[in-house]
Design an enzyme around this catalytic site. Sequence first.
Site, PDB file in Angstrom:
ATOM      1  N   ARG A 107       0.885  -1.170   0.000  1.00 20.20           N
ATOM      2  CA  ARG A 107       0.000   0.000   0.000  1.00 20.20           C
ATOM      3  C   ARG A 107       0.916   1.211   0.000  1.00 20.20           C
ATOM      4  O   ARG A 107       1.643   1.455   0.979  1.00 20.20           O
ATOM      5  CB  ARG A 107      -0.906   0.006   1.227  1.00 20.20           C
ATOM      6  CG  ARG A 107      -1.613   1.330   1.420  1.00 20.20           C
ATOM      7  CD  ARG A 107      -2.715   1.262   2.441  1.00 20.20           C
ATOM      8  NE  ARG A 107      -3.851   0.531   1.924  1.00 20.20           N
ATOM      9  CZ  ARG A 107      -5.067   0.531   2.499  1.00 20.20           C
ATOM     10  NH1 ARG A 107      -5.286   1.212   3.597  1.00 20.20           N
ATOM     11  NH2 ARG A 107      -6.063  -0.150   1.948  1.00 20.20           N
ATOM     12  N   HIS A 134      -7.574   0.997  -6.215  1.00 19.01           N
ATOM     13  CA  HIS A 134      -7.711   0.063  -5.089  1.00 19.01           C
ATOM     14  C   HIS A 134      -8.401  -1.213  -5.586  1.00 19.01           C
ATOM     15  O   HIS A 134      -9.536  -1.525  -5.210  1.00 19.01           O
ATOM     16  CB  HIS A 134      -8.532   0.724  -3.979  1.00 19.01           C
ATOM     17  CG  HIS A 134      -8.457   0.026  -2.653  1.00 19.01           C
ATOM     18  ND1 HIS A 134      -7.617  -1.044  -2.403  1.00 19.01           N
ATOM     19  CD2 HIS A 134      -9.126   0.244  -1.485  1.00 19.01           C
ATOM     20  CE1 HIS A 134      -7.776  -1.441  -1.145  1.00 19.01           C
ATOM     21  NE2 HIS A 134      -8.684  -0.684  -0.573  1.00 19.01           N
ATOM     22  N   GLN A 137     -10.064  -4.036  -3.187  1.00 18.19           N
ATOM     23  CA  GLN A 137     -11.358  -3.677  -2.615  1.00 18.19           C
ATOM     24  C   GLN A 137     -12.493  -4.067  -3.569  1.00 18.19           C
ATOM     25  O   GLN A 137     -13.542  -4.576  -3.146  1.00 18.19           O
ATOM     26  CB  GLN A 137     -11.411  -2.162  -2.346  1.00 18.19           C
ATOM     27  CG  GLN A 137     -12.739  -1.692  -1.806  1.00 18.19           C
ATOM     28  CD  GLN A 137     -13.028  -2.241  -0.420  1.00 18.19           C
ATOM     29  OE1 GLN A 137     -12.175  -2.166   0.447  1.00 18.19           O
ATOM     30  NE2 GLN A 137     -14.204  -2.792  -0.205  1.00 18.19           N
ATOM     31  N   ASP A 225     -17.617   6.748  -0.749  1.00 18.02           N
ATOM     32  CA  ASP A 225     -16.321   6.569  -0.066  1.00 18.02           C
ATOM     33  C   ASP A 225     -16.080   7.849   0.729  1.00 18.02           C
ATOM     34  O   ASP A 225     -16.778   8.861   0.530  1.00 18.02           O
ATOM     35  CB  ASP A 225     -15.221   6.353  -1.136  1.00 18.02           C
ATOM     36  CG  ASP A 225     -13.848   6.038  -0.546  1.00 18.02           C
ATOM     37  OD1 ASP A 225     -13.748   5.742   0.664  1.00 18.02           O
ATOM     38  OD2 ASP A 225     -12.863   6.087  -1.318  1.00 18.02           O
ATOM     39  N   CYS A 266     -16.469   0.992   1.189  1.00 27.35           N
ATOM     40  CA  CYS A 266     -15.248   0.207   1.419  1.00 27.35           C
ATOM     41  C   CYS A 266     -14.780   0.278   2.865  1.00 27.35           C
ATOM     42  O   CYS A 266     -14.026  -0.579   3.310  1.00 27.35           O
ATOM     43  CB  CYS A 266     -14.151   0.669   0.473  1.00 27.35           C
ATOM     44  SG  CYS A 266     -13.641   2.382   0.732  1.00 27.35           S
ATOM     45  N   ARG A 294     -13.309  -9.229   1.986  1.00 28.24           N
ATOM     46  CA  ARG A 294     -11.900  -8.925   1.670  1.00 28.24           C
ATOM     47  C   ARG A 294     -11.056 -10.196   1.861  1.00 28.24           C
ATOM     48  O   ARG A 294     -10.151 -10.457   1.068  1.00 28.24           O
ATOM     49  CB  ARG A 294     -11.369  -7.798   2.572  1.00 28.24           C
ATOM     50  CG  ARG A 294     -11.972  -6.410   2.306  1.00 28.24           C
ATOM     51  CD  ARG A 294     -11.632  -5.864   0.932  1.00 28.24           C
ATOM     52  NE  ARG A 294     -10.198  -5.745   0.711  1.00 28.24           N
ATOM     53  CZ  ARG A 294      -9.463  -4.687   1.042  1.00 28.24           C
ATOM     54  NH1 ARG A 294     -10.016  -3.628   1.573  1.00 28.24           N
ATOM     55  NH2 ARG A 294      -8.167  -4.662   0.783  1.00 28.24           N
TER      56      ARG A 294
HETATM   57  N1  NVA Z   1     -10.342   6.470  -0.834  1.00 32.17           N
HETATM   58  C1  NVA Z   1      -9.909   5.989   0.465  1.00 32.17           C
HETATM   59  C2  NVA Z   1     -10.027   4.504   0.546  1.00 32.17           C
HETATM   60  C3  NVA Z   1      -9.652   3.908   1.866  1.00 32.17           C
HETATM   61  C4  NVA Z   1      -9.727   2.415   1.873  1.00 32.17           C
HETATM   62  C5  NVA Z   1      -8.489   6.434   0.710  1.00 32.17           C
HETATM   63  O1  NVA Z   1      -7.673   6.356  -0.201  1.00 32.17           O
HETATM   64  O2  NVA Z   1      -8.207   6.872   1.829  1.00 32.17           O
HETATM   65  N1   CP Z   2     -11.156  -0.629   2.680  1.00 31.93           N
HETATM   66  C1   CP Z   2      -9.874  -0.674   3.042  1.00 31.93           C
HETATM   67  O1   CP Z   2      -8.964  -0.854   2.230  1.00 31.93           O
HETATM   68  O2   CP Z   2      -9.660  -0.515   4.375  1.00 31.93           O
HETATM   69  P1   CP Z   2      -8.267  -0.320   5.101  1.00 31.93           P
HETATM   70  O3   CP Z   2      -7.775   1.067   4.759  1.00 31.93           O
HETATM   71  O4   CP Z   2      -8.592  -0.451   6.551  1.00 31.93           O
HETATM   72  O5   CP Z   2      -7.288  -1.352   4.623  1.00 31.93           O
END
Ligand code: NVA
Ligand code: CP
Length: 310
Positions: A107, A134, A137, A225, A266, A294
């Site tokens: 990540r 992502h 997800q 989101d 998500c 997930r």
């Molecule tokens: N759009 C959000 C998704 C978190 C899983 C982010 O990037 O923070």
């Molecule tokens: N939805 C998701 O990716 O959650 P986290 O940021 O907790 O991994």
Amino acid sequence: MPHFIDIADFSREALLDMLAEAKRRKAARAGLPKGAADADAPLAGRMLVMIFEKPSTRTRVSFDVAMRQLGGQTLVLNAGDMQLGRGETIEDTARVLGRMADAVMARVHGHDKITALADFAGIPVINGLTDLSHPCQIMADLQTLEEHKGQLQGLTIAWVGDCANVTRSWIEAAALLGMQLRIGAPKGYQPEDDVLAWAREKGGDIIVVEDAEEAVRGADCVMTDTWISMHHGEEEKERRITDLMPYQVTPELMARAKPDAIFMHCLPAHRGEEVAAEVIDGPASVVFDEAENRIHAQKAVLLHCFGLPG
Ligand code: NVA
Ligand code: CP
């Protein structure tokens, strides 16, 4: 090398195969404790290294649990604890990990980092979220949607509010799997032109409007989101909340969708911002099925990366 970088890298058939595997694995372990391995433990002897440049609950835990249930091992690293955080190049980091692990899940901030990892590691690399996309997800979202609606093709999905990494991967999935995706977002918060052009070139039915109600009308599923993603600055927060407040998923907005429409997110969610508590905590919400999936969906991703399709 079978990486998992973006939904757009896959064919419709490959995505459906992975979803079928996720479904089979979920059914096969019904009632088992989370710590018990899947009967076949196909990843025994395999090591997954995970790198996090940003916080995570679901991605971190689901990959760890999925890997263990598949019989494999994991090592979770925060990027700040690695030499990567002190300036070691991503290319050298990739080459080193390639000598010590069997696959990497990362990540990271810039999408170029995940592609550089994939280019230099010599082992499969999985995108666990970048500023751009992502895809992991979306595999869980698709599994959840199919569980609740019985099919994917032909569904109408509404996305309201900010369009960021999750939205981009959803646009790719909708185009490949024959779902209509209606996006309701104000100017400045709408998806980038390149992904819309890609989706339309694939024959995707992606509609972008400014009006949230128009996007939601008659939809099978309403999604949103956070308005402040991890790549947004704290200084943007106030302006984003003001701009996006008309896009909050309220009971009134949900009432525009089909009577049996579901709500997906998500997570993490912010009640009172992108979604009203009555919706996310109400009967239409399937967000915790989505979170659980997930694990099952990530198993299918891992098996793909290890060249072990179901
Ligand atoms: N759009 C959000 C998704 C978190 C899983 C982010 O990037 O923070
Ligand atoms: N939805 C998701 O990716 O959650 P986290 O940021 O907790 O991994």
